[in-house]
Scaffold this motif. Structure first.
Motif, PDB file in Angstrom:
ATOM      1  N   UNK A 226     103.568  77.143 -83.848  1.00  0.00           N
ATOM      2  CA  UNK A 226     103.772  77.838 -85.127  1.00  0.00           C
ATOM      3  C   UNK A 226     103.223  77.028 -86.302  1.00  0.00           C
ATOM      4  N   UNK A 227     103.328  75.711 -86.213  1.00  0.00           N
ATOM      5  CA  UNK A 227     102.786  74.856 -87.282  1.00  0.00           C
ATOM      6  C   UNK A 227     101.264  74.949 -87.296  1.00  0.00           C
ATOM      7  N   UNK A 228     100.657  74.877 -86.109  1.00  0.00           N
ATOM      8  CA  UNK A 228      99.203  75.008 -86.004  1.00  0.00           C
ATOM      9  C   UNK A 228      98.764  76.363 -86.532  1.00  0.00           C
ATOM     10  N   UNK A 229      99.502  77.390 -86.144  1.00  0.00           N
ATOM     11  CA  UNK A 229      99.200  78.756 -86.554  1.00  0.00           C
ATOM     12  C   UNK A 229      99.273  78.892 -88.073  1.00  0.00           C
ATOM     13  N   UNK A 230     100.290  78.308 -88.673  1.00  0.00           N
ATOM     14  CA  UNK A 230     100.476  78.404 -90.121  1.00  0.00           C
ATOM     15  C   UNK A 230      99.263  77.863 -90.870  1.00  0.00           C
ATOM     16  N   UNK A 231      98.848  76.649 -90.535  1.00  0.00           N
ATOM     17  CA  UNK A 231      97.743  76.029 -91.267  1.00  0.00           C
ATOM     18  C   UNK A 231      96.397  76.676 -90.934  1.00  0.00           C
ATOM     19  N   UNK A 232      96.183  76.990 -89.667  1.00  0.00           N
ATOM     20  CA  UNK A 232      94.884  77.507 -89.245  1.00  0.00           C
ATOM     21  C   UNK A 232      94.604  78.891 -89.810  1.00  0.00           C
ATOM     22  N   UNK A 233      95.582  79.792 -89.687  1.00  0.00           N
ATOM     23  CA  UNK A 233      95.377  81.177 -90.121  1.00  0.00           C
ATOM     24  C   UNK A 233      95.898  81.441 -91.526  1.00  0.00           C
ATOM     25  N   UNK A 234      96.488  80.408 -92.145  1.00  0.00           N
ATOM     26  CA  UNK A 234      96.969  80.540 -93.503  1.00  0.00           C
ATOM     27  C   UNK A 234      96.066  79.819 -94.487  1.00  0.00           C
ATOM     28  N   UNK A 235      96.502  78.673 -95.016  1.00  0.00           N
ATOM     29  CA  UNK A 235      95.721  77.989 -96.053  1.00  0.00           C
ATOM     30  C   UNK A 235      94.275  77.686 -95.669  1.00  0.00           C
ATOM     31  N   UNK A 236      94.016  77.260 -94.435  1.00  0.00           N
ATOM     32  CA  UNK A 236      92.655  76.862 -94.078  1.00  0.00           C
ATOM     33  C   UNK A 236      91.709  78.060 -93.992  1.00  0.00           C
ATOM     34  N   UNK A 237      92.111  79.099 -93.271  1.00  0.00           N
ATOM     35  CA  UNK A 237      91.234  80.270 -93.113  1.00  0.00           C
ATOM     36  C   UNK A 237      91.033  80.981 -94.439  1.00  0.00           C
ATOM     37  N   UNK A 238      92.084  81.084 -95.244  1.00  0.00           N
ATOM     38  CA  UNK A 238      91.967  81.779 -96.529  1.00  0.00           C
ATOM     39  C   UNK A 238      91.126  80.959 -97.501  1.00  0.00           C
ATOM     40  N   UNK A 239      91.275  79.649 -97.474  1.00  0.00           N
ATOM     41  CA  UNK A 239      90.423  78.798 -98.316  1.00  0.00           C
ATOM     42  C   UNK A 239      88.966  78.922 -97.896  1.00  0.00           C
ATOM     43  N   UNK A 240      88.722  78.991 -96.592  1.00  0.00           N
ATOM     44  CA  UNK A 240      87.340  79.135 -96.107  1.00  0.00           C
ATOM     45  C   UNK A 240      86.742  80.461 -96.573  1.00  0.00           C
ATOM     46  N   UNK A 241      87.524  81.543 -96.488  1.00  0.00           N
ATOM     47  CA  UNK A 241      87.032  82.849 -96.938  1.00  0.00           C
ATOM     48  C   UNK A 241      86.775  82.846 -98.442  1.00  0.00           C
TER      49      UNK A 241
END
Length: 310
Positions: free
Chosen positions: A155-170
């Protein structure tokens, strides 16, 4: 290994079609669609800029990467035996682990090529670097020797990967600069994505225990897990209210509250059936609906200020 898939069969039975649908997991591809859409909407709200070419390239690439993640996780789970009772595992359906792993890597290659294309258009590699890091974290979830999901860190990996990191990349892919503002939608989407994974554990406690997987539900128990789910879900809407009061996101993001009925359905369903695997096993799909609808409403709330009359 001999394949269980008979290519000469004229048609697939309804039960097989259901298994294949469950194995391919079409609803789960919202975890690719939502962060790219919300990140792009955030860039549009802050900068009044939108590149359709980059958006659609990024979206298709993200879908390919999720396909890699789903298929490779089936392969890694087959290695540990945790999926031995899972009829809708792609590996179990085909009986050909090598083929599934090869197909997963084809999808990964296609996804990375799409991100590389964006980097080539922008003449810099920032977005590519973020997505490669996301892929590395995604691999660490189930892939050897890490298998961090078995330690309850999924869940921690999921939070960062599909949250702040993916949205920042987009966001960066649209305007080629970072923004602290993106942390706000990043946190919201990170939480709703993690809820999907969290809900997927309620019905498989016995299999997780047998495989030595210390999922959050194994650690907490189903009853406490259902209470944690309720608290976290309420927290999503509380955060939106706080951010609006602080003036950090536009009031139009109140639209996300239209997804409250889905949130209520999720927490009440899990609260009632948390210890009944046959009844609670569909809660992750309610969580997917919440993630998709709330994410699209959040994106709409971010773009509306530029579309409505002054």
């Amino acid at each position: 290994m001999k394949s269980n898939l008979n290519l000469n069969t004229p048609e697939i039975s309804p039960s097989q079609r259901k298994l294949w649908f469950a194995a391919i997991k079409p609803p789960m591809y919202t975890v690719a669609i939502i962060p790219i859409t919300v990140g792009t909407a955030a860039a549009f709200w802050e900068n009044n800029h939108f590149s359709s070419q980059i958006f659609w390239t990024f979206l298709l690439s993200a879908i390919f990467i999720i396909a890699w993640l789903n298929l490779s996780n089936d392969v890694f789970d087959s290695d540990t035996g945790i999926d031995k009772n899972k009829a809708h595992s792609v590996v179990n359906l085909t009986g050909n682990k090598s083929l599934v792993f090869a197909l997963a890597n084809v999808f990964l290659t296609l996804g990375i090529l799409g991100i590389f294309l964006i980097a080539w258009w922008q003449k810099e590699v920032t977005v590519l670097g973020i997505i490669l890091l996301c892929c590395a974290l995604g691999y660490s979830y189930q892939g050897p020797p890490f298998r961090l999901g078995y330690q309850g860190l999924g869940e921690i990996i999921c939070f960062f990967t599909f949250g702040p990191m993916a949205i920042e990349a987009a966001y960066y892919s649209q305007v080629q600069h970072f923004s602290y503002f993106v942390l706000i939608p990043g946190i919201i989407i990170g939480i709703t994505t993690s809820i999907i994974l969290f809900c997927s554990h309620f019905h498989q406690v016995e299999d997780d225990l047998a495989a030595g997987k210390k999922s959050p539900i194994v650690r907490l128990g189903t009853q406490l897990g259902s209470q944690v789910l309720t608290g976290v879900t309420i927290g999503i809407f509380s955060l939106i209210g706080i951010f609006i009061i602080l003036g950090t996101i536009p009031p139009t993001t109140l639209l996300i509250f239209l997804s409250v009925p889905l949130a209520y359905q999720l927490v009440t369903h899990v609260a009632e059936f948390h210890d009944q695997p046959d009844r609670v096993n569909n809660c992750k799909f309610i969580a997917v609906n919440l993630h998709f609808v709330s994410g699209m409403l959040l994106a709409l709330g971010l773009i509306l200020p530029h579309l409505l009359p002054s």
